[in-house]
Design an enzyme around this catalytic site. Structure first.
Site, PDB file in Angstrom:
ATOM      1  N   ASP A   1       1.052   5.079   1.438  1.00  0.00           N
ATOM      2  CA  ASP A   1       0.372   5.948   2.875  1.00  0.00           C
ATOM      3  C   ASP A   1      -0.941   6.445   2.741  1.00  0.00           C
ATOM      4  O   ASP A   1      -1.598   7.120   3.453  1.00  0.00           O
ATOM      5  CB  ASP A   1       1.397   6.206   3.984  1.00  0.00           C
ATOM      6  CG  ASP A   1       1.853   4.732   4.766  1.00  0.00           C
ATOM      7  OD1 ASP A   1       1.439   3.972   4.363  1.00  0.00           O
ATOM      8  OD2 ASP A   1       3.216   4.826   5.309  1.00  0.00           O
TER       9      ASP A   1
ATOM     10  N   ARG B   1       7.806  -9.554  16.206  1.00  0.00           N
ATOM     11  CA  ARG B   1       8.447  -8.448  15.560  1.00  0.00           C
ATOM     12  C   ARG B   1       7.243  -6.745  16.549  1.00  0.00           C
ATOM     13  O   ARG B   1       6.596  -6.599  16.216  1.00  0.00           O
ATOM     14  CB  ARG B   1       8.121  -8.184  14.100  1.00  0.00           C
ATOM     15  CG  ARG B   1       8.717  -6.879  13.824  1.00  0.00           C
ATOM     16  CD  ARG B   1       7.962  -7.618  12.111  1.00  0.00           C
ATOM     17  NE  ARG B   1       8.570  -6.181  11.142  1.00  0.00           N
ATOM     18  CZ  ARG B   1       7.525  -5.541  11.127  1.00  0.00           C
ATOM     19  NH1 ARG B   1       6.458  -5.303  11.997  1.00  0.00           N
ATOM     20  NH2 ARG B   1       8.049  -4.324  10.319  1.00  0.00           N
TER      21      ARG B   1
ATOM     22  N   HIS C   1       0.917  -1.031  -0.045  1.00  0.00           N
ATOM     23  CA  HIS C   1      -0.200   0.158   0.021  1.00  0.00           C
ATOM     24  C   HIS C   1       0.945   1.236   0.259  1.00  0.00           C
ATOM     25  O   HIS C   1       2.058   0.802   0.216  1.00  0.00           O
ATOM     26  CB  HIS C   1      -0.953  -0.083   1.290  1.00  0.00           C
ATOM     27  CG  HIS C   1       0.215  -0.079   2.290  1.00  0.00           C
ATOM     28  ND1 HIS C   1       0.669  -1.124   2.876  1.00  0.00           N
ATOM     29  CD2 HIS C   1       0.451   1.390   3.514  1.00  0.00           C
ATOM     30  CE1 HIS C   1       1.251  -0.277   4.419  1.00  0.00           C
ATOM     31  NE2 HIS C   1       0.788   0.955   4.693  1.00  0.00           N
TER      32      HIS C   1
ATOM     33  N   HIS D   1       4.613   0.170  -0.622  1.00  0.00           N
ATOM     34  CA  HIS D   1       5.586  -1.122   0.682  1.00  0.00           C
ATOM     35  C   HIS D   1       4.699  -1.471   1.298  1.00  0.00           C
ATOM     36  O   HIS D   1       3.014  -1.347   1.350  1.00  0.00           O
ATOM     37  CB  HIS D   1       6.227   0.213   1.694  1.00  0.00           C
ATOM     38  CG  HIS D   1       5.279   0.726   2.457  1.00  0.00           C
ATOM     39  ND1 HIS D   1       5.259   1.835   1.739  1.00  0.00           N
ATOM     40  CD2 HIS D   1       4.836   0.189   3.732  1.00  0.00           C
ATOM     41  CE1 HIS D   1       4.136   2.422   2.757  1.00  0.00           C
ATOM     42  NE2 HIS D   1       3.940   1.667   4.046  1.00  0.00           N
TER      43      HIS D   1
END
Length: 548
Positions: free
Chosen positions: A397, A477, A395, A467
């Site tokens: 941002d 994570r 996508h 990204h």
């Protein structure tokens, strides 16, 4: 569905012929095929598809226009929805009916130019097709057809410099006058009919109080009554999606402003195969990463800071997972669930990231913190081999990415006011979870970044930086995601509230004294100089500054 299809396309032995689109109209399918062939420098094969796209577009508009004179019952329902009832006598009713028919016919242009699933049409759809056609004809040597199509472009835009230059070039190459050569007859009829309808509708706007939103940017000013031109110009300037894209900044200033202790430039935009991308290391010490990881482990009842990294787990456009106040740690600090050290460090680190992002990308224009998101992703249980899903789908941002065309639509539900994005990683003791950048098709990976403690990946938020994040296949994570904006009205108010809440009793007096002391240096002092970094358990002092 798009995410699932992207996952299937990444699998081995899957070809484009494996998919059959049952939704895209014929004119869009032909247009996309033609563009793809042109991109591969196969103009001869692209021409029939581009011509088919133009003919199908005109046929689609004719079909749409035919439906505008629908049953009277349907028109009454539309009137009730728009709040416009039938008023007056016979002549008023006839005029109202004709105005509605013309409004509907003009909307057919936008309907034809809108892709399935999109909210707004592609601007200048027909002129764009004609430009592609004349360029393709010229590439294969069909100069007469190239002239025909470029003359059709000039019907829409008589002063188009690129079209006039191409026309002169084609005429010079042909070498002799062609008196019978002119614009396409189908385009000429389309424009004459459309201009006639526009004149009627603008008259109705000026004298009958009707409403009309012209779908075409090519409409000549002479068609619009002078009394309406100024108002229409003001309405166009208010459109929120018209925003100047960020321009790449020279890096000559970088050595002078990057004085933050221990921060090093690891990869720039050239090494990341893109524009306005950077990887910086050393923003956090291991001890600071530990403090923020501990903060991420504390859960407020009902919160979702830790998410399972299964297929489709990522929130679109990074929507906040916490109820307001949104700044991470503020409610926990208020409730006493975490110590002030962790919450203060979070404040200081977010300002540290903002300062560096502004110094690197926008030294002449201040950036404001718009939203902060502390989030962890844990691997799902079970078999992890051959996983093709993503923790975050590809996508951009601040715009809605359309992988089929490579367009990025700056419109809701995207956060259109975001200008720069950053991901500050807190750990690397997990498998998977790498960030990657792609081409606008959301498939071709151009760069990949492995998370590690204190590593910041910063980039402009637009369609130039699509990204995604690979799925976490083992471990957990954690990262601090931050978005920045040039618009002060969109800065994160909770950041200021958190700063006031966590202020020590003596800090306010010190700040007042600092404000009274004039500074000779107009650039903001790096935040790490105001708040010392947390030292490691071994008691090692912070590292000295490294020059680039």
């Amino acid at each position: 569905m798009r995410e699932d299809m992207a996952k299937y396309r990444r699998m081995s032995r899957v070809r484009p012929q494996s998919f059959r689109d049952l939704e895209t109209p014929p004119h869009w399918a032909a247009y996309d095929d033609g563009l793809e062939l042109l991109g591969r420098q196969e103009a001869g094969q692209a021409l029939p598809r581009l011509e088919e796209a133009l003919q199908e577009s005109l046929a689609q508009m004719e079909s749409c226009r035919a439906g505008c004179e629908g049953p009277e019952e349907q028109q009454r329902e539309e009137e009730e929805e728009e709040g416009a009832g039938s008023q007056g006598g016979l002549y008023e009713t006839i005029a109202g009916h004709w105005i509605r028919v013309l409004q509907c016919r003009q909307r057919c242009v936008g309907d034809t130019a809108t892709r399935p699933g999109r909210s707004f049409p592609v601007p200048d759809f027909l002129p764009s097709q004609l430009r592609r056609l004349h360029e393709a004809h010229a590439q294969v040597g069909n100069l007469s057809q190239a002239m025909e199509n470029v003359l059709s472009v000039l019907l829409f835009y008589p002063e188009d410099e690129a079209a006039k230059k191409a026309l002169n070039q084609y005429q010079a190459q042909l070498g002799e006058p062609r008196p019978g050569l002119g614009p396409r007859e189908d385009i000429r009829r389309f424009i004459l009919r459309s201009l006639g309808e526009k004149r009627h509708l603008y008259y109705a706007m000026e004298h009958l109080g009707a409403s009309f939103k012209d779908p075409d940017p090519w409409t000549p000013a002479a068609v619009i009554p002078e009394a309406l031109r100024e108002k229409l110009r003001e309405d166009q300037e208010k459109r929120p999606w018209d925003h100047e894209p960020p321009q790449p900044k020279p890096l000559t200033h970088w050595k002078d402003v990057l004085l933050l202790e221990g921060v090093t430039l690891t990869q720039d935009a050239r090494q990341l195969n893109g524009s306005e991308r950077v990887v910086l290391d050393g923003l956090l010490t291991p001890a600071e990463c530990g403090v923020l990881l501990q903060l991420a482990k504390v859960r407020r009842p009902g919160s979702r800071w830790d998410r399972r990294a299964g297929a489709g787990a990522g929130p679109p456009f990074h929507r906040p997972l916490l109820s307001r106040p949104s700044f991470p740690g503020l409610q926990l600090a208020q409730a006493g669930s975490v110590g002030s050290q962790g919450a203060k460090l979070l404040l200081e680190v977010s300002e540290r990231v903002r300062t560096l992002t502004q110094a690197y990308f926008s030294p002449e224009r201040p950036l404001h913190l718009s939203f902060t998101h502390l989030v962890c992703r844990s691997a799902i249980e079970g078999e992890q081999d051959q996983r093709m899903d993503l923790s975050h789908p590809v996508h951009a941002d601040n715009c809605v990415l359309d992988p089929d065309t490579g367009d990025c639509w700056r419109e809701p539900p995207a956060y259109t006011y975001r200008d720069y994005s950053g991901l500050l990683y807190l750990n690397d003791d997990f498998h998977g979870g790498d960030l990657f950048f792609t081409e606008p098709n959301a498939l071709t990976v151009t760069a990949q970044v492995r998370p590690r403690c204190g590593r910041l990946v910063a980039f402009s938020s637009g369609g130039e930086n699509p990204h995604g994040v690979w799925a976490v296949t083992r471990g957990r994570r954690c990262a601090l995601a931050l978005w920045h904006t040039w618009a002060p009205e969109h800065r994160e108010q909770e950041w200021t509230e958190a700063k006031e809440l966590l202020k020590e009793p003596g800090e306010e007096e010190e700040e007042e004294e600092e404000e009274e002391m004039p500074s000779r240096d107009p650039s903001p002092e790096p935040p790490s100089r105001r708040l010392p970094r947390v030292q490691d358990k071994a008691g090692k002092p912070p590292r000295v500054r490294e020059e680039l």
